[in-house]
Design a protein around this motif. Structure first.
Motif, PDB file in Angstrom:
ATOM      1  N   ALA A  34       4.670   8.817  -5.891  1.00 23.97           N
ATOM      2  CA  ALA A  34       4.381   7.817  -4.493  1.00 23.97           C
ATOM      3  C   ALA A  34       4.413   6.371  -5.127  1.00 23.97           C
ATOM      4  CB  ALA A  34       3.097   7.823  -4.045  1.00 23.97           C
ATOM      5  N   LYS A  35       5.400   5.662  -4.487  1.00 22.06           N
ATOM      6  CA  LYS A  35       5.674   4.037  -4.678  1.00 22.06           C
ATOM      7  C   LYS A  35       4.576   3.240  -3.739  1.00 22.06           C
ATOM      8  CE  LYS A  35      10.287   4.757  -6.463  1.00 22.06           C
ATOM      9  NZ  LYS A  35      11.458   4.148  -6.448  1.00 22.06           N
ATOM     10  N   ILE A  36       3.443   3.022  -4.311  1.00 19.09           N
ATOM     11  CA  ILE A  36       2.335   2.519  -3.366  1.00 19.09           C
ATOM     12  C   ILE A  36       2.551   0.881  -3.216  1.00 19.09           C
ATOM     13  CG2 ILE A  36       0.009   2.065  -3.107  1.00 19.09           C
ATOM     14  CD1 ILE A  36      -0.801   4.872  -3.967  1.00 19.09           C
ATOM     15  N   ILE A  37       2.451   0.256  -2.316  1.00 15.01           N
ATOM     16  CA  ILE A  37       2.361  -1.283  -2.077  1.00 15.01           C
ATOM     17  C   ILE A  37       1.221  -1.666  -1.732  1.00 15.01           C
ATOM     18  CG2 ILE A  37       3.255  -3.222  -0.994  1.00 15.01           C
ATOM     19  CD1 ILE A  37       6.102  -1.476  -0.678  1.00 15.01           C
ATOM     20  N   SER A  38       0.648  -2.488  -2.358  1.00 16.59           N
ATOM     21  CA  SER A  38      -0.713  -3.127  -2.068  1.00 16.59           C
ATOM     22  C   SER A  38      -0.754  -4.426  -1.116  1.00 16.59           C
ATOM     23  CB  SER A  38      -1.710  -3.439  -3.410  1.00 16.59           C
ATOM     24  OG  SER A  38      -2.884  -3.835  -3.003  1.00 16.59           O
ATOM     25  N   LEU A  39      -1.519  -4.258   0.043  1.00 19.82           N
ATOM     26  CA  LEU A  39      -1.547  -5.416   0.839  1.00 19.82           C
ATOM     27  C   LEU A  39      -3.214  -5.522   1.121  1.00 19.82           C
ATOM     28  CD1 LEU A  39       0.907  -4.703   3.523  1.00 19.82           C
ATOM     29  CD2 LEU A  39       1.129  -6.291   1.508  1.00 19.82           C
ATOM     30  N   GLY A  40      -3.981  -4.978  -0.159  1.00 21.09           N
ATOM     31  CA  GLY A  40      -5.120  -4.742  -0.070  1.00 21.09           C
ATOM     32  C   GLY A  40      -6.163  -6.058  -0.717  1.00 21.09           C
ATOM     33  N   ILE A  41      -6.452  -6.001  -2.105  1.00 23.63           N
ATOM     34  CA  ILE A  41      -7.413  -7.151  -2.656  1.00 23.63           C
ATOM     35  C   ILE A  41      -6.392  -8.298  -2.640  1.00 23.63           C
ATOM     36  CG2 ILE A  41      -8.441  -7.528  -4.821  1.00 23.63           C
ATOM     37  CD1 ILE A  41      -8.793  -4.374  -5.097  1.00 23.63           C
ATOM     38  N   GLY A  42      -7.265  -9.402  -2.480  1.00 19.32           N
ATOM     39  CA  GLY A  42      -6.493 -10.686  -2.536  1.00 19.32           C
ATOM     40  C   GLY A  42      -6.143 -11.231  -4.072  1.00 19.32           C
ATOM     41  N   ASN A  43      -5.367 -10.473  -4.764  1.00 17.10           N
ATOM     42  CA  ASN A  43      -5.019 -10.807  -5.825  1.00 17.10           C
ATOM     43  C   ASN A  43      -3.837 -11.479  -5.957  1.00 17.10           C
ATOM     44  OD1 ASN A  43      -4.865 -11.162  -8.673  1.00 17.10           O
ATOM     45  ND2 ASN A  43      -4.971  -8.713  -9.434  1.00 17.10           N
ATOM     46  N   THR A  44      -3.488 -12.698  -6.504  1.00 15.14           N
ATOM     47  CA  THR A  44      -2.122 -13.422  -6.319  1.00 15.14           C
ATOM     48  C   THR A  44      -1.434 -12.555  -7.336  1.00 15.14           C
ATOM     49  OG1 THR A  44      -3.067 -14.912  -8.153  1.00 15.14           O
ATOM     50  CG2 THR A  44      -3.332 -15.781  -5.923  1.00 15.14           C
ATOM     51  N   THR A  45      -0.094 -12.790  -7.104  1.00 14.45           N
ATOM     52  CA  THR A  45       0.908 -12.095  -7.675  1.00 14.45           C
ATOM     53  C   THR A  45       2.321 -12.843  -8.211  1.00 14.45           C
ATOM     54  OG1 THR A  45       2.257 -11.863  -5.645  1.00 14.45           O
ATOM     55  CG2 THR A  45       0.640  -9.952  -6.141  1.00 14.45           C
ATOM     56  N   GLU A  46       2.361 -14.167  -7.946  1.00 14.66           N
ATOM     57  CA  GLU A  46       3.196 -14.801  -8.292  1.00 14.66           C
ATOM     58  C   GLU A  46       2.924 -15.616  -9.594  1.00 14.66           C
ATOM     59  OE1 GLU A  46       6.203 -14.084  -6.689  1.00 14.66           O
ATOM     60  OE2 GLU A  46       4.767 -12.913  -5.976  1.00 14.66           O
ATOM     61  N   PRO A  47       3.994 -16.097 -10.464  1.00 14.83           N
ATOM     62  CA  PRO A  47       3.766 -16.522 -11.668  1.00 14.83           C
ATOM     63  C   PRO A  47       3.218 -17.868 -11.471  1.00 14.83           C
ATOM     64  CG  PRO A  47       6.118 -15.871 -11.612  1.00 14.83           C
ATOM     65  CD  PRO A  47       5.359 -15.872 -10.264  1.00 14.83           C
ATOM     66  N   LEU A 364      -2.293   4.619   4.098  1.00 20.53           N
ATOM     67  CA  LEU A 364      -2.034   4.927   2.831  1.00 20.53           C
ATOM     68  C   LEU A 364      -1.138   6.236   2.724  1.00 20.53           C
ATOM     69  CD1 LEU A 364      -2.331   4.422  -0.278  1.00 20.53           C
ATOM     70  CD2 LEU A 364      -4.645   5.802  -0.173  1.00 20.53           C
ATOM     71  N   ASP A 365      -1.498   7.228   3.481  1.00 22.24           N
ATOM     72  CA  ASP A 365      -0.992   8.635   3.390  1.00 22.24           C
ATOM     73  C   ASP A 365       0.553   8.450   4.070  1.00 22.24           C
ATOM     74  OD1 ASP A 365      -0.672  11.395   2.889  1.00 22.24           O
ATOM     75  OD2 ASP A 365      -1.153  11.649   4.763  1.00 22.24           O
ATOM     76  N   GLU A 366       0.673   7.833   5.220  1.00 19.47           N
ATOM     77  CA  GLU A 366       2.002   7.627   6.158  1.00 19.47           C
ATOM     78  C   GLU A 366       2.796   6.629   5.594  1.00 19.47           C
ATOM     79  OE1 GLU A 366       1.546   8.196  10.219  1.00 19.47           O
ATOM     80  OE2 GLU A 366       0.045   9.605   9.995  1.00 19.47           O
ATOM     81  N   CYS A 367       2.177   5.509   5.085  1.00 19.75           N
ATOM     82  CA  CYS A 367       3.253   4.304   4.739  1.00 19.75           C
ATOM     83  C   CYS A 367       3.239   3.931   3.287  1.00 19.75           C
ATOM     84  CB  CYS A 367       2.716   3.162   5.488  1.00 19.75           C
ATOM     85  SG  CYS A 367       3.019   3.446   7.113  1.00 19.75           S
ATOM     86  N   ARG A 368       2.166   4.756   2.435  1.00 19.43           N
ATOM     87  CA  ARG A 368       1.776   4.427   1.318  1.00 19.43           C
ATOM     88  C   ARG A 368       1.758   2.892   0.797  1.00 19.43           C
ATOM     89  NH1 ARG A 368       5.277   9.248  -1.730  1.00 19.43           N
ATOM     90  NH2 ARG A 368       3.887  10.923  -0.679  1.00 19.43           N
ATOM     91  N   VAL A 369       0.853   2.472   1.792  1.00 20.67           N
ATOM     92  CA  VAL A 369       0.339   0.840   1.829  1.00 20.67           C
ATOM     93  C   VAL A 369      -1.148   0.987   1.857  1.00 20.67           C
ATOM     94  CG1 VAL A 369       0.368  -1.161   3.042  1.00 20.67           C
ATOM     95  CG2 VAL A 369       2.463  -0.064   3.053  1.00 20.67           C
ATOM     96  N   VAL A 370      -1.777  -0.073   0.643  1.00 22.60           N
ATOM     97  CA  VAL A 370      -3.108   0.013   0.560  1.00 22.60           C
ATOM     98  C   VAL A 370      -3.351  -1.519   1.500  1.00 22.60           C
ATOM     99  CG1 VAL A 370      -4.864  -0.651  -1.190  1.00 22.60           C
ATOM    100  CG2 VAL A 370      -3.181   0.730  -1.695  1.00 22.60           C
ATOM    101  N   THR A 371      -4.456  -1.354   2.202  1.00 24.88           N
ATOM    102  CA  THR A 371      -5.099  -2.219   3.149  1.00 24.88           C
ATOM    103  C   THR A 371      -6.528  -2.431   2.330  1.00 24.88           C
ATOM    104  OG1 THR A 371      -5.692  -0.746   4.830  1.00 24.88           O
ATOM    105  CG2 THR A 371      -3.647  -1.826   4.895  1.00 24.88           C
ATOM    106  N   THR A 372      -7.336  -2.970   3.211  1.00 25.56           N
ATOM    107  CA  THR A 372      -9.020  -3.245   2.921  1.00 25.56           C
ATOM    108  C   THR A 372      -9.584  -2.746   4.258  1.00 25.56           C
ATOM    109  OG1 THR A 372      -8.546  -5.043   1.179  1.00 25.56           O
ATOM    110  CG2 THR A 372     -10.869  -4.588   2.071  1.00 25.56           C
ATOM    111  N   PRO A 373     -10.573  -1.825   4.253  1.00 26.08           N
ATOM    112  CA  PRO A 373     -11.240  -1.499   5.370  1.00 26.08           C
ATOM    113  C   PRO A 373     -12.206  -2.499   5.831  1.00 26.08           C
ATOM    114  CG  PRO A 373     -11.081   0.391   4.019  1.00 26.08           C
ATOM    115  CD  PRO A 373     -10.816  -1.028   3.002  1.00 26.08           C
ATOM    116  N   GLY A 374     -12.102  -3.067   7.156  1.00 22.19           N
ATOM    117  CA  GLY A 374     -12.804  -3.957   7.846  1.00 22.19           C
ATOM    118  C   GLY A 374     -14.534  -3.626   7.572  1.00 22.19           C
ATOM    119  N   SER A 375     -14.987  -2.349   7.494  1.00 23.51           N
ATOM    120  CA  SER A 375     -16.194  -1.939   7.586  1.00 23.51           C
ATOM    121  C   SER A 375     -16.935  -2.476   6.200  1.00 23.51           C
ATOM    122  CB  SER A 375     -16.476  -0.345   7.973  1.00 23.51           C
ATOM    123  OG  SER A 375     -15.619   0.140   6.969  1.00 23.51           O
ATOM    124  N   GLY A 376     -16.146  -2.592   5.207  1.00 21.19           N
ATOM    125  CA  GLY A 376     -16.643  -2.833   3.835  1.00 21.19           C
ATOM    126  C   GLY A 376     -17.011  -4.455   3.773  1.00 21.19           C
TER     127      GLY A 376
END
Length: 409
Positions: A34-47, A364-376
């Motif tokens: 699986a090629k998972i893409i994260s749109l979850g944790i607020g970690n910066t990605t650019e140089p 996560l299962d159908e799109c293989r995209v990570v988000t963050t659950p609001g209940s947390g």
């Protein structure tokens, strides 16, 4: 045997973000291709930007010379950086450098701040809110066990679509510590001046102290919205502001932040909060990295501001693309509601009829995209997901393509 700190026993199982990472790992174990893409944790990605990295590299090289080597610095931070923050970030707000304290990041400051107030102070938090506000309070004993409606002893202030994501403050007990974040993490809502005036006036009238988290203030593009609580008259008497270079300049791994504790802020007995915070920083902390602080100085240069503004704009464009995808036909048909202001890296998205972790697993299962659950983020976050715009543009575009194919009805 020594007894365990009961605060740890009172914590609900698992801090939110490690739990998200755990579920991602478990999914990959079952689906190794699986090629998972994260749109979850607020970690910066650019140089990091060139002006900032140049300053850090030059300083780091100097550490290899007798002339350039530096050991411990002032625990409160380099005088030059404290002065620059006062002059650039808080221009015309009348702060002196001794009211600015440099740290290894805003989360660390938020965790340390409770030492100023102990376990007897009542706690109030926005709901939903960044988990460390509550979890840190539980660890020090200022809050009790977790129940169906959150932790015992914490006053939750619902910030919902119905109230414009600004809470009814009347539930706050006198002499409380109020944790407040604008733009809010996770909802992305940015307060107006009139809203912050209500907050400041309430705090001053009821003996409260506000811990104001402005870590995302660099994302505010509406010039009518305040970036600092100190733009509000009276805030110096009731508020501590905490900020960070993490989202401003991409320093999530470099670790650099600051706090502002005004000289005017006093305890009930008239003693100085700033003096106690100075004691905390000089006793429980040994100063931020000298190399990181050089990067902070460069980030506040005119060239650094130009570069970091462009970096933030990059993430805001990611957010715009995500908003477009999440307002697509498949989401609209399912009654999904997207809340986004254009002044934050986060989109707050309601999935009616879904539990947060259930829709997290489905995407996560159908799109293989990570988000963050609001209940947390608190009781009011149930049925929501937070989507983060921190990602490479190509990954964001691909995630948007996948999300457009999600079947919800």
């Amino acid at each position: 045997m020594i007894e365990r700190n009961t605060g740890f026993a009172n914590l609900a199982a698992g801090y939110l973000f490690p739990e998200v990472a755990k579920r991602r790992r478990e999914y990959l174990e079952k689906h190794p291709d699986a090629k998972i893409i994260s749109l979850g944790i607020g970690n910066t990605t650019e140089p990091l930007t060139p002006h900032i990295t140049s300053a850090m590299v030059t300083y780091a090289r100097g550490l290899g010379t007798k002339v350039g080597y530096s050991g411990y610095g002032d625990e409160q931070g380099l005088s030059s950086l404290r002065e620059k923050i006062a002059d650039v970030v808080y221009a015309n707000l009348g702060f002196s450098s001794n009211e600015i304290f440099i740290s290894d990041g805003s989360k660390c400051d938020i965790a340390r701040i409770q030492t100023l107030f102990g376990r007897k102070v009542p706690i109030a938090v926005q709901d939903p809110a960044y988990p460390v506000y509550v979890d840190g309070s539980v660890i020090v004993g200022a809050a009790g066990k977790s129940g169906r409606n959150g932790y015992k002893g914490v006053t939750y202030l619902p910030c919902t679509a119905e109230n414009g994501f600004f809470p009814d403050l009347s539930a706050v007990k006198p002499d409380s510590l109020i944790y407040f974040c604008s733009p809010n993490n996770p909802t992305g809502a940015a307060c107006t001046k009139s809203q912050l005036k209500k907050l400041v006036d309430f705090a001053n009238q009821n003996g409260c102290i506000i811990i104001f988290d402005s870590a995302y203030s660099a994302f505010i593009r509406n010039d009518k919205l305040p970036r600092s609580i100190y733009e509000i008259k009276g805030a110096k008497k009731c508020a501590i502001e905490i900020n960070s270079f993490s989202k401003l300049a991409g320093f999530t791994g470099v670790r650099l932040g600051w706090s502002v504790v005004p000289n005017e802020l006093k305890y009930a007995d008239g003693s100085s909060v700033r003096e106690d915070w100075n004691r905390v920083m000089t006793t429980l902390f040994n100063g931020a990295s000298n190399i990181a602080q050089q990067g902070g100085l460069a980030a506040l240069d005119p060239k650094g501001i130009e570069e970091t503004t462009g970096l933030v704009d990059y993430y805001l464009e990611n957010a715009r693309l995500m908003e477009e995808a999440l307002r697509g036909e498949n989401f609209a048909a399912a009654g999904v509601r997207v809340y986004y202001t254009g002044d934050s890296p986060y989109l707050w998205v309601n999935f009616p009829g879904w539990k947060s972790w259930d829709i997290f697993d489905k995407i996560l299962d159908e799109c293989r995209v990570v988000t963050t659950p609001g209940s947390g983020f608190g009781p009011s976050g149930e049925s929501y997901l937070r989507f983060s715009s921190f990602g490479h543009r190509d990954d964001v575009r691909e995630a948007c393509r996948r999300l457009a194919q999600l079947k919800l009805v």
